[in-house]
Design an enzyme around this catalytic site. Structure first.
Site, PDB file in Angstrom:
ATOM      1  N   LYS A   1       0.881  -1.228  -0.161  1.00 25.54           N
ATOM      2  CA  LYS A   1      -0.024  -0.124   0.079  1.00 25.54           C
ATOM      3  C   LYS A   1       0.542   1.359   0.010  1.00 25.54           C
ATOM      4  CE  LYS A   1      -4.503   0.797   2.251  1.00 25.54           C
ATOM      5  NZ  LYS A   1      -5.108   1.025   3.329  1.00 25.54           N
TER       6      LYS A   1
HETATM    7  C1  E4P Z   1      -8.370   1.546   3.319  1.00 31.03           C
HETATM    8  O1  E4P Z   1      -7.704   1.076   2.791  1.00 31.03           O
HETATM    9  C2  E4P Z   1      -8.070   2.453   4.812  1.00 31.03           C
HETATM   10  O2  E4P Z   1      -7.696   1.557   5.633  1.00 31.03           O
HETATM   11  C3  E4P Z   1      -9.404   2.715   5.594  1.00 31.03           C
HETATM   12  O3  E4P Z   1     -10.769   2.436   4.583  1.00 31.03           O
HETATM   13  C4  E4P Z   1      -9.643   4.203   6.026  1.00 31.03           C
HETATM   14  O4  E4P Z   1     -10.843   4.526   6.458  1.00 31.03           O
HETATM   15  P1  E4P Z   1     -11.174   5.532   7.569  1.00 31.03           P
HETATM   16  O5  E4P Z   1     -11.511   6.905   6.989  1.00 31.03           O
HETATM   17  O6  E4P Z   1     -12.494   5.231   8.262  1.00 31.03           O
HETATM   18  O7  E4P Z   1      -9.985   5.722   8.374  1.00 31.03           O
END
Ligand code: E4P
Length: 215
Positions: free
Chosen positions: A83
């Site tokens: 990522k």
């Molecule tokens: C995506 O890969 C992220 O980990 C996640 O969806 C972030 O979500 P949030 O805005 O609830 O922290």
């Protein structure tokens, strides 16, 4: 539509994967920090449980640091996906990794242009953050729709992960928009299969059954 779980909690992952609903996992530094455990240990445990892509995020902000981390992360398990943040350095790292056949997930995508750049850089996955856009009174779902159109227009080999999902409506609308994947918090996924009318219906059936006189 594929479902990923957006969590680094191994117990939650074990409980929900046994239902056969989970196609992969996304983690991020905040989710990992919440577990207060060794990063490598958590990712390797998750990768052994889930037969699908498991996103592990780099911390570096410079391309060379990202790539160093990425090569290390990629050794941890065959289903690790790297990522990367949606920055110039992230795009460079994405392109390098994609040339080497290493899967990537470009995260923190907040505009169609960003998603298009990531797809062109060879991202396997792009993660538009719906909830965080809605939080600032923008339209997170419109971004998912726009990205789907762009990917289909040009046949990019990139899958859209609808991320930052906060409610059942987000999952339904992302599915209607044709997003390939929704990554769902472990606490929200059970809400998807619940409905008060189902519970009331079961109670009524059982009450009628128990009242009935069978001969
Ligand atoms: C995506 O890969 C992220 O980990 C996640 O969806 C972030 O979500 P949030 O805005 O609830 O922290």
């Amino acid at each position: 539509m594929k479902f990923f779980l957006d969590t680094a909690n191994v117990e939650e992952i074990k409980r929900i994967t046994r239902l056969g609903l989970v196609d992969g996992i996304t983690t991020n530094p905040s989710l990992i920090a919440k577990e207060d455990r060794d990063f490598k240990e958590v990712i390797q445990e998750i990768c052994a449980i889930v037969d699908g892509p498991v996103s592990a995020e780099v911390i570096g902000t410079k391309a060379e640091d990202m790539l160093k981390e990425a090569y290390e992360l990629a050794q941890w398990a065959p289903n690790v996906v790297i990522k990367l943040p949606m920055t110039e350095d992230g795009l460079y790292a994405c392109n390098e990794l994609s040339r080497k056949g290493i899967k990537t997930n470009v995260t923190l995508v907040f505009s169609a242009a960003q998603g298009l750049m990531a797809a062109k850089a060879g991202a396997s996955f792009i993660s538009p953050f719906i909830g965080r856009l809605d939080d600032i009174a923008a339209d997170g779902m419109q971004l998912v729709r726009d990205l789907k159109t762009i990917i289909d227009n040009y046949g990019f080999d990139t899958e859209i992960i609808s991320a930052s999902i906060r409610n059942v409506g987000h999952v339904e609308q992302a599915a209607i928009a044709g997003a390939h994947i929704a990554t769902i918090p472990g606490s929200l996924l059970p809400v998807l299969w619940k409905h008060p009318l189902t519970d009331i219906g079961i109670e009524k059936f059982l009450a009628d059954w128990n009242k009935a006189q069978f001969k």
